[in-house]
Design an enzyme around this catalytic site. Sequence first.
Site, short mmCIF file in Angstrom:
data_model
loop_
_atom_site.label_atom_id
_atom_site.label_comp_id
_atom_site.label_asym_id
_atom_site.label_seq_id
_atom_site.Cartn_x
_atom_site.Cartn_y
_atom_site.Cartn_z
N LYS A 165 7.44 11.34 6.98
CA LYS A 165 8.29 10.15 7.06
C LYS A 165 9.76 10.53 7.07
O LYS A 165 10.57 9.88 7.71
CB LYS A 165 7.99 9.20 5.90
CG LYS A 165 6.60 8.61 6.04
CD LYS A 165 6.45 7.25 5.41
CE LYS A 165 5.14 6.62 5.86
NZ LYS A 165 4.33 6.13 4.76
N LYS A 223 -4.12 10.87 13.16
CA LYS A 223 -5.06 9.93 12.52
C LYS A 223 -4.82 8.50 13.01
O LYS A 223 -3.71 8.17 13.43
CB LYS A 223 -4.94 10.03 11.00
CG LYS A 223 -3.64 9.55 10.45
CD LYS A 223 -3.63 9.47 8.93
CE LYS A 223 -2.28 8.91 8.51
NZ LYS A 223 -2.06 8.75 7.12
N LYS A 274 -1.97 2.51 10.61
CA LYS A 274 -1.41 1.15 10.63
C LYS A 274 -0.05 1.12 11.29
O LYS A 274 0.38 0.12 11.83
CB LYS A 274 -1.19 0.67 9.18
CG LYS A 274 -2.43 0.24 8.46
CD LYS A 274 -2.03 -0.36 7.12
CE LYS A 274 -2.98 0.05 6.03
NZ LYS A 274 -2.41 0.33 4.75
P1 TYM Z 1 -3.26 3.21 2.92
O1 TYM Z 1 -2.95 1.77 2.65
O2 TYM Z 1 -2.46 3.92 3.94
O3 TYM Z 1 -4.77 3.35 3.34
C1 TYM Z 1 -5.83 2.72 2.64
C2 TYM Z 1 -7.05 3.62 2.59
O4 TYM Z 1 -7.51 3.91 3.92
C3 TYM Z 1 -7.62 5.32 4.10
N1 TYM Z 1 -7.29 5.65 5.48
C4 TYM Z 1 -8.10 6.30 6.33
N2 TYM Z 1 -9.34 6.79 6.17
C5 TYM Z 1 -9.90 7.40 7.24
N3 TYM Z 1 -9.29 7.55 8.44
C6 TYM Z 1 -8.04 7.06 8.63
N4 TYM Z 1 -7.44 7.20 9.81
C7 TYM Z 1 -7.39 6.41 7.55
N5 TYM Z 1 -6.17 5.84 7.39
C8 TYM Z 1 -6.13 5.38 6.13
C9 TYM Z 1 -6.63 5.91 3.11
O5 TYM Z 1 -6.93 7.26 2.80
C10 TYM Z 1 -6.78 4.99 1.93
O6 TYM Z 1 -7.89 5.35 1.14
N6 TYM Z 1 -1.24 5.65 -0.94
C11 TYM Z 1 -2.33 4.80 -0.53
C12 TYM Z 1 -2.40 3.51 -1.31
C13 TYM Z 1 -2.49 3.66 -2.80
C14 TYM Z 1 -3.60 4.12 -3.54
C15 TYM Z 1 -3.22 4.00 -4.91
C16 TYM Z 1 -4.85 4.63 -3.19
C17 TYM Z 1 -1.51 3.29 -3.69
N7 TYM Z 1 -1.96 3.50 -4.95
C18 TYM Z 1 -4.09 4.38 -5.93
C19 TYM Z 1 -5.71 4.99 -4.22
C20 TYM Z 1 -5.33 4.89 -5.57
C21 TYM Z 1 -2.14 4.45 0.93
O7 TYM Z 1 -1.06 4.44 1.44
O8 TYM Z 1 -3.28 4.04 1.56
#
Ligand code: TYM
Length: 332
Positions: A113, A196, A199
């Site tokens: 980022k 990957k 979003k």
């Molecule tokens: P976020 O919101 O980007 O994504 C949510 C979940 O989706 C998974 N994910 C994927 N899995 C497989 N292939 C992909 N292309 C893909 N893109 C996203 C992410 O690994 C995630 O599990 N930092 C985290 C949010 C968060 C969080 C937490 C997670 C904040 N606090 C505490 C677990 C525990 C995030 O940005 O996920």
Amino acid sequence: MSKPRVLSGIQPSGNLHLGNYLGAIKNFAANQAQFENYFCVVDHHAITNPQDPKALYQQTFDVANAYLAAGLDPKEVTIFIQSHVPEHTELGWILNSFCYFGELRRMTQFKDKAGKHPEEVGVGIFDYPVLMAADIVLYDANFVPVGEDQRQHLELTRDIANRVNYRLGEGTLVVPEPLIKKEGARIMGLDDPAKKMSKSATTPRNYIALTDDPDTIRQKLRAAVTDSGSEIRFSEDKPALTNLLTIYSLLSDTPIPMLEERYQGQGYAQFKSDLADVVVEALGPFQTRLRELDSNPDYTLAILRDGAARAQAQASTVLRRVKERMGYVLPS
Ligand code: TYM
């Protein structure tokens, strides 16, 4: 005997996509009976990038509704909005003093980022993993189901928790473990299998949104990048087909070797058309439920409020434990 505890979160930023579903949401629902579960909508994380207020509001409901539509049972599972439980930001602040600048600077997501302009990247983006660590340890979570892209954040969470225990005494925090599935933990972009599915992708051709209608799904899969040659095979030198086979396999519950055999000698067109049918069919019931939930925000809000009360009861115990051990004078 009490069940092991699970916590995970999803940001209400952008469109939820098939990567979020296969890497996270589907597994949350499939494994809910094994665990005591906490799932949050991490709105404080989403605002580390500028968000349109109306979009943030709607997307917060969208994530909560996706949890419900995927089959999480709100009577058994605690579903809540991160900002409804202020203990998250308070513990996040405290954990800042247990985390080093160098550790945060090394986070891959931060480096991506920060890109070419590290002087202009938001402090919130830099500090994001510390708040994430607070999200997790506040619930004494044993396991954190996430996709592969969160592995490094989980390692940092473990380092922070161990450091807290070293300084404040064993048993202050539970040191969590990531739960990352072998398949589906890294679904790649349809337009570029080297990146990957995301979003924040620059083009919607990168992902299948969980709300895409059947025509859009078919169109996007028809346009999906493939590898050179014509063989439908799962292998490192065929990243695009490997990704499509993974999606096909997970959504149809069919082992990959069986799919490879089924499509032997057939072209990409037939494979992609069948894959589109599989995706449309798998998302159908989920989307119907999502539309029902979307038309009744009061129902979702009631679940989120109830979830926040339950979450806060747990989070406040852990925050109190940490503050007591640190020598804070508590108000009561
Ligand atoms: P976020 O919101 O980007 O994504 C949510 C979940 O989706 C998974 N994910 C994927 N899995 C497989 N292939 C992909 N292309 C893909 N893109 C996203 C992410 O690994 C995630 O599990 N930092 C985290 C949010 C968060 C969080 C937490 C997670 C904040 N606090 C505490 C677990 C525990 C995030 O940005 O996920």
